[in-house]
Design an enzyme around this catalytic site. Sequence first.
Site: not given
Length: 608
Positions: A242-243, A359, A537, A539, A575, A581, A586
């Site tokens: 399952n992993h 399992h 993206d 980022s 922010d 953004s 973090e």
Amino acid sequence: MNIQDLEDMGCGTSSATKDKKSGKALKAALVIQNWYRTYRDRLKTRQRYALTIFQSIEYADEQGQLQLSNFFSFMLENYTRVQEKEPGLVTRLFGSSIQDKDRQDYLGLIEVPDSYCGPRLQFPLTFTDIDLLIEGFKQQQILHAYYVLEVLFETKKVLQQMPNFTHTSTSPSKEITICGDLHGKLDDLFLIFYKNGLPSVNNPYVFNGDFVDRGKNSMEILMILFVSFLVYPNDLHLNRGNHEDFMMNMRYGFTKEILHKYKMRSVLMPPIPMDGDPAEKKNKLGTTIVAQGIRTTGSFSELLTKQEWEQVVDILWSDPRGKRGCYPNTNRGGGCYFGPDITAKILNKYQLKMLVRSHECKPEGYEICHDGKVITVFSASNYYEEGSNRGAYIRMSSGTTPQFFQYQITRATCFRPLYQRVNAIESSAIRMLKERMISRKTDLTRAFQLQDRNKSGKLSMGQWAFSMENVLGLNLPWRSLSSHLVTKDKDGNIDYMSGFQDVHIQKPVKEVQSTLIETVYRYRSDLQIIFNIIDSDHSGLISMEEFRSMWKLFKSHYSVHIDDSQFDELAERMDLNKDGSIDFNEFLKAFYVVHKFDKLNKSDNKLA
């Protein structure tokens, strides 16, 4: 001279004295032996309780994983509405981004520099490459991304030519070795090969899945197994666990390991720029390949049907139990429990003698149930914590009973006395349980207060245990664990708020309500997976609008009752540079549990 003559001469007194002393010594030895056995049994019981905590929390997290898959199903079912608001979102979540015909295009993005000193594989692979790979990994070398991709492509090509079910045969002179979960524990695989030999035509293996996640060396294990499979495709068999699943990997560590070692989003899904899109291509190990667009293939019609999906979940998630019948696997939240009657029925139907599965972590590395017809083998030792369990593998041949081989990778701490090792395991388990409690503090407090009709701040043991079980949903021996979690008065009544005195969730912003903090902390893994997927993206940054819209979808599906304004305020405060953004990874790191002190550490030097 006989014994009677010696007694007549007065020697009998000395003999009687000796017998009396021997009797006292024997009684003393028996007392000490009984005391030690009782002491050791108590330690084993504590260790067993700690393992129960680890396993209960593990299964509860797996319930969360399956609930997350339901969230994505919810998004897919509402595809039209979501597509209108976020045209690229569903494609990013469910699209495929890899094509066999582009194999050389992928490999062309990367070259092996002369400075690379790790294993250099030669295709077609041979036994020498297995040995080379193992020796390199023992030296903690990282296999270059170019070779990783070559191995993955070649393995996929061979697997696609094979049936879903493979057959192998043994004889009295040819045994087969069966291994269970490895979960990134490379030292366990090394030990198995050291004790049992490397895979070969004369030494076949079956690996029962769950090669990756949790441990630190999932990629190394995968490469060793895949290279061994390519060299001996008829003598090394790889079953899926399952992993072996993209979503599981995102939660339990394999994806993070890949990002750490190769600094790509995934070596399994190399990014390819769309026509006309700018892209940055670098071809040295450790550099990033960035693409603003992803070429995807496949359609939603290629996805599994609901029935097929349920069948796969049942195969990969189910567990045997002693109760007859087949009923929902309430611990894991997916698959089923099957009793001995179901096992007998299936084995008879397909003319099989035995089921060897994995399992589930077992303290001794294996377990036999269902009248000897089901064997669970688990090969990752120290799975939850160092010293928590042994690993095992099985050797079988035609006409013989299975042979079990147990082991445990030892570190310096394993040479400590047993009570110190048990204290360390128990302490870690209690910390995890306390963190689970603090993430549901508001719900627990409400449940306690409903039971506390006199508003005394105290509950009976039964009331407290009922509330804990009802809110946390963990099937644990709460009465036995209570001494580690709460304080009691002389009458045995529990001060239910004492369970939160030595632990709290760090607030990134003081003004934020505790309920919101607990909710974000409780669902942090789910949220991290969702937001990592929609980070289009790659980022590491997510726009505030994406942040809000995904939270609203998540809150709706999970029935989270928190006012949007509270979450918006928290997001605005996080922010920090006010650029619209947020670095969500973090953001989550700002929520962590603080243990003011660990009561168990104070008893490390005490005998249980």
